[in-house]
Scaffold this motif. Sequence first.
Motif, PDB file in Angstrom:
ATOM      1  N   TRP A 161      21.972  49.770  48.459  1.00 52.97           N
ATOM      2  CA  TRP A 161      21.544  51.112  48.839  1.00 52.97           C
ATOM      3  C   TRP A 161      20.164  51.105  49.465  1.00 52.97           C
ATOM      4  N   ASN A 203      26.627  56.506  41.242  1.00 53.79           N
ATOM      5  CA  ASN A 203      26.027  55.345  41.891  1.00 53.79           C
ATOM      6  C   ASN A 203      24.740  54.979  41.157  1.00 53.79           C
ATOM      7  N   ASP A 226      17.523  54.129  40.008  1.00 53.26           N
ATOM      8  CA  ASP A 226      17.758  55.425  40.662  1.00 53.26           C
ATOM      9  C   ASP A 226      19.256  55.661  40.616  1.00 53.26           C
ATOM     10  N   THR A 227      19.687  56.705  39.927  1.00 48.70           N
ATOM     11  CA  THR A 227      21.133  56.960  39.909  1.00 48.70           C
ATOM     12  C   THR A 227      21.433  58.323  40.497  1.00 48.70           C
ATOM     13  N   GLY A 228      22.649  58.456  41.012  1.00 42.70           N
ATOM     14  CA  GLY A 228      23.042  59.727  41.599  1.00 42.70           C
ATOM     15  C   GLY A 228      24.503  60.040  41.333  1.00 42.70           C
TER      16      GLY A 228
HETATM   17  N1  SER Z   1      19.955  57.170  45.852  1.00 42.20           N
HETATM   18  C1  SER Z   1      21.312  56.909  45.488  1.00 42.20           C
HETATM   19  C2  SER Z   1      22.271  57.814  46.223  1.00 42.20           C
HETATM   20  O1  SER Z   1      21.870  58.754  46.857  1.00 42.20           O
HETATM   21  C3  SER Z   1      21.460  57.070  43.998  1.00 42.20           C
HETATM   22  O2  SER Z   1      20.834  58.231  43.557  1.00 42.20           O
HETATM   23  O3  SER Z   1      23.454  57.568  46.166  1.00 42.20           O
END
Ligand code: SER
Length: 882
Positions: A161, A203, A226-228
């Motif tokens: 990422w 993610n 960093d998760t999303g």
């Molecule tokens: N930055 C990653 C995304 O946008 C996880 O937060 O998928």
Amino acid sequence: MPSLTDIRTTFLDYFEKNGHARVDSSPLVPRNDPTLMFTNSGMVQFKNLFTGQETRDYVRATTSQKCVRAGGKHNDLDNVGYTARHHTFFEMLGNFSFGDYFKDDAIALAWGLITKEFGIDPSRLLVTVYHTDDEAANIWKKVAGLPDDRIIRIATDDNFWRMGPTGPCGPCTEIFYDHGDHIPGGPPGSPDEDGDRFIEIWNLVFMQNEQFADGRLEPLDMQSIDTGMGLERIGALLQGKHDNYDTDLMRALIEASAQATGTDPDGPDNVHHRVIADHLRATGFLIADGVMPSNEGRGYVLRRIMRRAMRHAHQTGASDPVMHRLVPALVHQMGGHYGELRRAQPLIEETLRGEEERFRTTLDRGLRLLEDEVGRLPEGGTLPGEAAFKLYDTYGFPLDLTQDALREKGLKVDTAGFDAAMAEQKARARAAWSGSGEQADAAIWLDLADQHGATEFLGYDTETAEGQILALVRDGAEVDAVKAGETVALVVNQTPFYGEAGGQVGDTGTIRTKTGRVRVTDTKKSAGLFLHMAEVEEGELCAGQSAELVVDTLRRSAIRANHSATHLLHEALRAALGEHVAQRGSLNAEDRLRFDFSHGQALTPEELSRIEAEVNRYIRQNSEVSTRVMAPDAARDLGAQALFGEKYGDEVRVVSMGRLDGSGKGTDKTTYSIELCGGTHVARTGEIGAFVALGDQASSAGVRRIEALTGQPAMDYLRAQDRRVTELANLFKAQPEEVGERVRALMDERKALQAEIARLRREAAMGAGAEAKEINGMKVVLQVISGVSGKDLGPMIDQQKQILGSGIVALIADTGAKPAVAIGVTKDLTDRVSAADLVKIAVEALGGRGGGGRPEMAQGGGADIAQAEAALAAVEKAIAGA
Ligand code: SER
């Protein structure tokens, strides 16, 4: 079944319980990233924490971040409404570690949440890891007990990422949910992975590298997480739905749309309702975060979203504006968590209503034109670019709206033709502009504006932001870099600096990059660009760099207070003097304000104090100052003050302040001041602090000028005045209120004393020397006198004439270089001797010219005092011969 609101809360509570700070979503307009149009993921607000550039008092955080993916790199606009999972606006749930925990805990925390808190069946889950990331694969095995065939290695960038071309990045692991073999689609990495069976729900990015512009990928000093997770997706899953638009929150908006348009939510209009529901969210949140519809930059993306939704509303057959009526449903669904939405509700409603009313005036005709054009096209054909441009230019159809309308019919637009028509129009506009002679030297700004587009102004909402340096101009030419000591005009893609306009001075402040710092001494505007006039104070700045732009906030607050006070002053003048008062010019600087207005005569002190008191009354009212964007006509209908003869664009900012009952302006007649204004203003009138008018003076024929102070300078001025009065009172040993009387008494006394002194001086001057001789049978006084002025001679002559009773008096005042002479003859002798004749003789002898008067009294001036005795002798001779 948990609602989306419940799921958001569960997520945030879970991470808070696990030592994470619960941090508010950052605004949709990123303040710290010049390359992003809108915040598009949770990590944007933490960007600098991953690189160690910034630290905060927490090392773990959790957020529900507002995101928009419409315009710019991530653009989902075209798919919205037609697919199950595309949105322009969505919420991204995330947890973050800044150099604290890493892969182990990130995976364990994620597994705990989804399998325990959310209760998702683990046998439905599978994950991907970056192909070289054995560590992550092993943790999954250990923590989740996943077999190898459900840990899929992916070699592509799907599992590495990057935020953008530069910045923090790293491998990631994604968690997928298997909806079952009754739905077509293959697992990630397989040829039919795009099917709907395996859906990515989360993610987790292992931030461990930094990507540099030259291609280097370096390890970061610290390892972060960093998760999303898209709330709408996980919501659909937990609510047993396959389509995000079937979740409770989206469904409520779809039903609101169906109700407002009197149609079936699930009938043929379903696609319209889906688009409307999505676009309503994007619109509401963008307006709440300070974006207003316009024809440039972010404002244009918002306008495109709004107008697309409006076309879909129109397609349902609704005959009245629809969108603003859906805002209460949106606020009901989301205003609990996002207070800004609740606070901005009136603004959102009004902006939507204004835009829809306006767009509807051309929408029908535009759609008819489109129908005609479509009628001429073969099946699967392409609409000529010219037609799309006409729809854009004349009917306000953004290109993507036209594309969206054609998509329903399986048709396309010739976008190259559209671009060509647009370029041609720009060239025409440019020719007209440069032909007008306006800023003929500004060709460079036109070129830069063509190349980069207009600068986006962020300064209505923030005084600090990041921008990207697009150009550095030195001595009228573009340069790649500037160094310490040089002056430069700096152009960036977006800025919080206000460019001088409408009487408001340009902002000053500081611009910094990694390599240098400049001091901005002024900001101007040309061809849509903001020009930061600056001196390089330290290091070097290069074109292309990211820069931190910081406005001098104290100065800006003072300017803001002065600008808002000018609006109140304008209105107070109209109230006190009449409707003929119109603005003729203004200056809103940091130290004072100046307002020129049409009015035929000077203001009386009473008028001025009445006006000043009224302005202060509205300051103390401390009412909210509101800004809206609308068409000029709509603004005038509200009673807005516009500058006569000023050209306004398609839309104007309308600034309102002050509340009153029933006799004001606006739709409900409760607004004191409404003006068209692009300036920056206080949030509440109380921030102006105080208003002191310094007086009124003539500016030009029929135009008066008032200068005034606000805030601390106003207080300083009053304090200084007070000190002066106190000093005076002390000198008089009196009370301040007695000073006027004392001064008047002193002046009377002085006048009396002056008269007394003059009398004494005359007497002293004549002294004992006033001896008369007998000439030709007449008593004659001839004398040169020092220490008196020419105008003392008259009274002295009268006095001497009185003493003599009958005779002639000739006096020369020795006033320095130029003597004055006066001669008097008592009435009984004027038939023998004329004072006027004698004066001419004396004046001539004194080397002067002219002189004259009546037979009894005449005066004149000479040039040479040395001839005084000779002059008297000449007069004596003339008397002797008479
Ligand atoms: N930055 C990653 C995304 O946008 C996880 O937060 O998928």
